[in-house]
Design a protein around this motif. Sequence first.
Motif, mmCIF file in Angstrom:
data_model
loop_
_atom_site.group_PDB
_atom_site.id
_atom_site.type_symbol
_atom_site.label_atom_id
_atom_site.label_comp_id
_atom_site.label_asym_id
_atom_site.label_seq_id
_atom_site.Cartn_x
_atom_site.Cartn_y
_atom_site.Cartn_z
ATOM 1 N N THR A 28 -53.059 -47.401 10.604
ATOM 2 C CA THR A 28 -53.994 -46.319 10.277
ATOM 3 C C THR A 28 -55.032 -46.120 11.374
ATOM 4 O OG1 THR A 28 -55.309 -47.858 8.941
ATOM 5 C CG2 THR A 28 -53.795 -46.408 7.766
ATOM 6 N N ILE A 29 -55.326 -47.184 12.125
ATOM 7 C CA ILE A 29 -56.264 -47.024 13.234
ATOM 8 C C ILE A 29 -55.710 -46.062 14.280
ATOM 9 C CG2 ILE A 29 -55.389 -48.966 14.623
ATOM 10 C CD1 ILE A 29 -58.324 -49.623 15.277
ATOM 11 N N ILE A 30 -54.375 -45.972 14.349
ATOM 12 C CA ILE A 30 -53.723 -45.063 15.290
ATOM 13 C C ILE A 30 -53.765 -43.626 14.777
ATOM 14 C CG2 ILE A 30 -51.541 -44.521 16.457
ATOM 15 C CD1 ILE A 30 -50.807 -47.508 16.144
ATOM 16 N N THR A 31 -53.454 -43.449 13.501
ATOM 17 C CA THR A 31 -53.309 -42.091 12.953
ATOM 18 C C THR A 31 -54.582 -41.534 12.333
ATOM 19 O OG1 THR A 31 -52.570 -43.024 10.848
ATOM 20 C CG2 THR A 31 -50.867 -42.451 12.457
ATOM 21 N N HIS A 32 -55.453 -42.406 11.813
ATOM 22 C CA HIS A 32 -56.628 -41.929 11.088
ATOM 23 C C HIS A 32 -57.950 -42.468 11.637
ATOM 24 C CE1 HIS A 32 -53.327 -41.309 8.225
ATOM 25 N NE2 HIS A 32 -54.087 -40.416 7.637
ATOM 26 N N GLY A 33 -57.881 -43.355 12.627
ATOM 27 C CA GLY A 33 -59.097 -43.999 13.094
ATOM 28 C C GLY A 33 -59.605 -43.522 14.435
ATOM 29 N N THR A 83 -48.412 -35.512 12.945
ATOM 30 C CA THR A 83 -49.321 -34.854 12.006
ATOM 31 C C THR A 83 -48.825 -35.086 10.583
ATOM 32 O OG1 THR A 83 -48.063 -32.795 12.212
ATOM 33 C CG2 THR A 83 -49.965 -33.078 13.667
ATOM 34 N N ASP A 84 -49.713 -34.894 9.623
ATOM 35 C CA ASP A 84 -49.379 -35.064 8.200
ATOM 36 C C ASP A 84 -48.814 -36.451 7.911
ATOM 37 O OD1 ASP A 84 -50.146 -32.419 7.596
ATOM 38 O OD2 ASP A 84 -48.185 -31.673 8.243
ATOM 39 N N VAL A 85 -49.373 -37.459 8.568
ATOM 40 C CA VAL A 85 -48.966 -38.840 8.317
ATOM 41 C C VAL A 85 -49.690 -39.347 7.069
ATOM 42 C CG1 VAL A 85 -48.927 -41.191 9.240
ATOM 43 C CG2 VAL A 85 -48.574 -39.238 10.762
ATOM 44 N N MET A 86 -48.941 -39.921 6.141
ATOM 45 C CA MET A 86 -49.546 -40.470 4.935
ATOM 46 C C MET A 86 -50.363 -41.712 5.278
ATOM 47 S SD MET A 86 -46.471 -40.236 2.079
ATOM 48 C CE MET A 86 -47.508 -40.974 0.796
ATOM 49 N N LYS A 87 -51.504 -41.862 4.630
ATOM 50 C CA LYS A 87 -52.293 -43.087 4.732
ATOM 51 C C LYS A 87 -51.862 -43.966 3.568
ATOM 52 C CE LYS A 87 -57.074 -44.744 4.993
ATOM 53 N NZ LYS A 87 -58.509 -44.363 4.868
ATOM 54 N N LYS A 99 -39.552 -41.189 -0.297
ATOM 55 C CA LYS A 99 -39.514 -39.797 0.171
ATOM 56 C C LYS A 99 -38.929 -39.652 1.571
ATOM 57 C CE LYS A 99 -43.197 -37.331 -0.124
ATOM 58 N NZ LYS A 99 -44.626 -36.943 -0.030
ATOM 59 N N GLY A 100 -38.791 -40.763 2.272
ATOM 60 C CA GLY A 100 -38.360 -40.681 3.663
ATOM 61 C C GLY A 100 -39.448 -40.156 4.570
ATOM 62 N N ALA A 101 -40.708 -40.381 4.161
ATOM 63 C CA ALA A 101 -41.849 -39.845 4.898
ATOM 64 C C ALA A 101 -42.325 -40.836 5.959
ATOM 65 C CB ALA A 101 -42.984 -39.518 3.930
ATOM 66 N N THR A 102 -43.289 -40.381 6.750
ATOM 67 C CA THR A 102 -43.930 -41.243 7.740
ATOM 68 C C THR A 102 -45.306 -41.622 7.230
ATOM 69 O OG1 THR A 102 -42.725 -40.358 9.639
ATOM 70 C CG2 THR A 102 -44.871 -41.326 10.085
ATOM 71 N N GLY A 103 -45.615 -42.898 7.292
ATOM 72 C CA GLY A 103 -46.887 -43.371 6.776
ATOM 73 C C GLY A 103 -47.496 -44.433 7.664
ATOM 74 N N ALA A 104 -48.814 -44.407 7.774
ATOM 75 C CA ALA A 104 -49.562 -45.427 8.508
ATOM 76 C C ALA A 104 -50.120 -46.416 7.498
ATOM 77 C CB ALA A 104 -50.684 -44.789 9.310
ATOM 78 N N THR A 105 -49.983 -47.692 7.799
ATOM 79 C CA THR A 105 -50.361 -48.718 6.833
ATOM 80 C C THR A 105 -51.837 -49.099 6.944
ATOM 81 O OG1 THR A 105 -49.576 -50.411 8.397
ATOM 82 C CG2 THR A 105 -48.049 -49.700 6.677
ATOM 83 N N THR A 106 -52.482 -49.161 5.792
ATOM 84 C CA THR A 106 -53.853 -49.669 5.685
ATOM 85 C C THR A 106 -53.820 -51.195 5.728
ATOM 86 O OG1 THR A 106 -53.690 -49.781 3.296
ATOM 87 C CG2 THR A 106 -54.517 -47.715 4.234
ATOM 88 N N VAL A 107 -54.980 -51.814 5.550
ATOM 89 C CA VAL A 107 -55.036 -53.273 5.491
ATOM 90 C C VAL A 107 -54.128 -53.793 4.387
ATOM 91 C CG1 VAL A 107 -56.530 -55.238 4.937
ATOM 92 C CG2 VAL A 107 -57.320 -53.494 6.542
#
Length: 303
Positions: A28-33, A83-87, A99-107
């Motif tokens: 998540t630091i990559i996609t949302h931080g 873009t539109d990466v799930m947290k 869903k076969g989606a792309t997601g960034a992992t939290t702690v």
Amino acid sequence: MTTLPLTYSPEVATALKAGAPVVALESTIITHGMPYPQNVETAQMVEADVRAAGATPATIAILNGVLHIGLTDAQLTELAQATDVMKVSRADMPVCIAKGATGATTVAATMIAAHMAGISVFATGGIGGVHRGAQETFDISADLLELGETPVTVVAAGPKAILDIPKTLEVLETHGVPVIAYGQDALPAFWSRESGITAPLRLDDPALIAKSAKTRAAMGLKGGQLVANPIPLADEITRDIIMPYVEQALAEAEAQGIAAKAVTPFLLQRMFELTEGRSLVANIALVRNNARLAAQIAVAYAL
């Protein structure tokens, strides 16, 4: 777990097979931080820091429904621009995969994935916790409950300064999570080396931190441990400087009705703007510092 879409990068697969030290890293630091290209540059520096300290980095993310334990350089770059990466936290993780989606992992999600992969040490920036006004909103990060459930040592620069730190410590204590300050008595608070609160525990040796985790496992105690590693002195923003900006950003978030998962990204962005970029410089420094300590703990853990 054998039917779960799960893949290891070649580097991580080799290390795990050999029983070599591995450090999990969140995404998540990559996609949302952080903004691009600082996000991918920081991710690459953090991975290099882990390698330089004798361990193998395993950045964790979900790409097109597949849980990746370790990313290649190409995958890191792709994720940094996506873009539109799930947290993704504990609640979202199965849905993202299904869903076969792309997601960034939290702690929390990174801890789960690390434990599934047999990785015992994880480096991040700061943990989530009890948000201000939680007595009304009940906004408490899943990170805290995960620390009480999943046996992974998490190295962070303490709770984020935007949180209610005393309540965060109370929740961790309730769930039996050791909060260990590294090298000092004071509990650090992300950008600052001191939060004004004394840490419940202190250890000064990475080998002792690793031994503590092994002792918990031998005793049959569930959950992990939080290692609060202070930001390097040269990089810190002291509380007297940072807290007025924190209060301003929190007030703006409340006024705009920003809540739940949107809160932290909004606050980090506002802190970047209010400090004229200084918070991002400190953020990068503390993440790299945590990665170096986590690698030392992982090396000791592997002995």
